[in-house]
Design a protein around this motif. Structure first.
Motif, mmCIF file in Angstrom:
data_model
loop_
_atom_site.group_PDB
_atom_site.id
_atom_site.type_symbol
_atom_site.label_atom_id
_atom_site.label_comp_id
_atom_site.label_asym_id
_atom_site.label_seq_id
_atom_site.Cartn_x
_atom_site.Cartn_y
_atom_site.Cartn_z
ATOM 1 N N SER A 151 0.826 -1.208 0.000
ATOM 2 C CA SER A 151 0.000 0.000 0.000
ATOM 3 C C SER A 151 0.857 1.254 0.000
ATOM 4 O O SER A 151 0.593 2.212 -0.745
ATOM 5 N N GLN A 152 1.906 1.237 0.809
ATOM 6 C CA GLN A 152 2.808 2.385 0.861
ATOM 7 C C GLN A 152 3.501 2.596 -0.478
ATOM 8 O O GLN A 152 3.664 3.734 -0.935
ATOM 9 N N ILE A 155 1.024 4.160 -2.981
ATOM 10 C CA ILE A 155 0.841 5.589 -2.708
ATOM 11 C C ILE A 155 2.041 6.380 -3.211
ATOM 12 O O ILE A 155 1.901 7.433 -3.856
ATOM 13 N N ASN A 156 3.237 5.874 -2.923
ATOM 14 C CA ASN A 156 4.468 6.554 -3.334
ATOM 15 C C ASN A 156 4.531 6.708 -4.859
ATOM 16 O O ASN A 156 4.809 7.805 -5.375
ATOM 17 N N VAL A 157 4.281 5.620 -5.578
ATOM 18 C CA VAL A 157 4.357 5.665 -7.045
ATOM 19 C C VAL A 157 3.265 6.564 -7.620
ATOM 20 O O VAL A 157 3.489 7.281 -8.606
ATOM 21 N N ALA A 158 2.088 6.568 -7.007
ATOM 22 C CA ALA A 158 1.004 7.427 -7.498
ATOM 23 C C ALA A 158 1.311 8.908 -7.294
ATOM 24 O O ALA A 158 0.944 9.758 -8.125
ATOM 25 N N LEU A 159 1.992 9.241 -6.197
ATOM 26 C CA LEU A 159 2.305 10.642 -5.908
ATOM 27 C C LEU A 159 3.525 11.146 -6.678
ATOM 28 O O LEU A 159 3.675 12.358 -6.873
ATOM 29 N N ALA A 185 4.034 9.135 1.671
ATOM 30 C CA ALA A 185 3.687 7.715 1.656
ATOM 31 C C ALA A 185 4.125 7.029 2.950
ATOM 32 O O ALA A 185 3.382 6.214 3.519
ATOM 33 N N ARG A 186 5.317 7.340 3.433
ATOM 34 C CA ARG A 186 5.807 6.698 4.657
ATOM 35 C C ARG A 186 5.014 7.131 5.882
ATOM 36 O O ARG A 186 4.726 6.313 6.763
#
Length: 436
Positions: A151-152, A155-159, A185-186
């Protein structure tokens, strides 16, 4: 855990891909940052190893009671957060001097220094999150840790593209944007994990939560400290080996680097095994069931040997097309293919090494594991790589890598046997009854 670790590695790949589109300076900046953050991340991995070992041993010792393990989890979280804040602050203050000494200058150095503060802000949540993930793995709930990791990563790749290239009111920030995406993300990943850990009782927040804090921290540090150093030894050794390859030219370095990136993906299942064996060995040893710990270690070594044999066979057949896929420079592809064919013969040894180290950490023999990693790098890999490149060229470096993996496997087998974690038993003879 294989899926979870793959998600984490994919973030690094996505960062490099997006930043390559943002500009050469952005890509060069992340190239300078990467070795430093790998070394610092070893701190988080070591803390996770220490937390997993202590909590799993406590679960085994108390027959599954979670009260003490929940207190240990909170105490480990406090220790991890303090350690992470100190390390991140020191890195942030030293960054201008460190990266200038590494050769970063001008616009590249500016971009590095724009990325570092955001990464430092995200370091404490990352370390604490890894500690909490270790608590869930210690209780046999690896799916929770893997879900959080995936999940993290999503989120990171999407942002990433939003902050790197800009979108709506968000300006294009390049390398700094990659740092912001990682930080968000973290923080979100750790926040969700913390709420779940408290709600599920894996983390104690009662009045007695700090009872025995000093003793717990000493237990965690006794394992986590050497484990952190053990993880830092490998990237440090690889930098010395890369320097040896650099004497052959930039094309050789490009092929060598491409092949090592492929290797990090190919050994994922064995890295996942190293994450899985710790809780099993820790619980078994805490419950005074050494036979179960021995069975887990033995099975894991056999799995690494079998997977390594299959991998070596596949690489013999498909090294060339795989190398052409990962090495954009056509001249670098033969170097990458040669690495995969030769060093691939010893990937099983690397798997036995990392799973053996994980078992030793869970057995509270972290110094043994650190010594094994240090000996593999300092006594075998680095000196043989330099001797090999002088005498045999690139093939000498590959022979050194193969010898280091085989020596690491032999050392892991010997150490786990000496510490009671490995025992090969002959089958008991079957007594045949005779009819009257």
């Amino acid at each position: 855990m294989t899926i979870g670790i793959a998600g984490v590695l994919y973030v690094g790949l996505a960062d490099a891909t997006f930043l390559a589109r943002a500009g050469a300076d952005d890509l060069a900046a992340i190239g300078f940052v990467y070795p430093a953050i790998v070394a610092l991340t070893s701190l988080a991995i070591g803390m996770g190893a220490g937390t997993s070992a202590v909590v799993s041993q406590e679960l085994g010792r108390t027959g599954g009671s979670e009260a003490q393990s929940a207190r240990l989890a909170l105490q480990a979280l406090i220790f991890a957060a303090i350690l992470a804040v100190v390390a991140a602050t020191a890195f942030w203050l030293a960054a201008p001097f460190v990266f200038a000494a590494m050769g970063a200058e001008g616009a590249v150095l500016d971009k590095v220094l724009a990325y570092v503060p955001w990464w430092c802000l995200s370091f404490a949540p990352m370390v604490a999150g890894m500690g909490l993930n270790a608590v869930f793995r210690a209780g046999g709930e690896s799916q929770i840790a893997a879900t959080v990791m995936i999940s993290q990563s999503v989120i990171n790749v999407a942002l990433d593209p939003i902050f790197i290239f800009g979108w709506g009111p968000v300006p294009a920030l390049g390398t700094e944007g990659a740092g912001i995406a990682t930080c968000i993300a973290r923080v979100l990943g750790f926040g969700g994990l913390l709420v779940f850990a408290i709600a599920s009782g894996r983390l104690s927040v009662d009045r007695a939560c700090l009872k025995g804090l000093g003793q717990s921290l000493r237990r965690i540090a006794r394992i986590g400290g050497p484990a952190a150093l053990s993880n830092a030894i490998n990237p440090l050794g690889l930098s010395f080996v890369t320097a040896a390859v650099a004497t052959l030219g930039e094309v050789a370095v490009a092929g060598f680097g491409a092949a090592t990136r492929v290797q990090s993906l190919l050994v994922l299942p064995m890295l996942a095994l190293s994450a899985g064996i710790g809780p099993v060995v820790g619980q078994a040893w805490g419950a005074d069931r050494p036979a179960r710990a021995q069975a887990a270690t033995r099975l894991t070594f056999f799995l690494c040997a079998g997977y390594g044999a299959a991998l070596a066979t596949a690489l013999m057949l498909f090294a060339d097309p795989l190398a052409r896929l990962v090495a954009n420079d056509g001249d670098a592809a033969p170097y990458a293919a040669q690495y995969l064919r030769v060093v691939g013969l010893g990937f099983f040894g690397y798997g036995i090494l990392v799973t053996g180290n994980a078992a030793l950490n869970a057995r509270d023999r972290a110094v043994h594991a650190m010594g094994l990693s240090a000996a593999r790098i300092a006594l075998v890999y680095v000196p043989l790589a330099w001797l090999g490149v002088w005498g045999l060229g690139y093939g000498g470096v590959l022979a050194a890598a193969l010898a280091a993996n085989i020596a690491g496997a032999a050392g892991a087998v010997w150490l786990t046997w000496r510490t009671g974690l490995l025992h090969f038993q002959r089958p008991e003879p079957v007594a045949l009854s005779q009819s009257n």
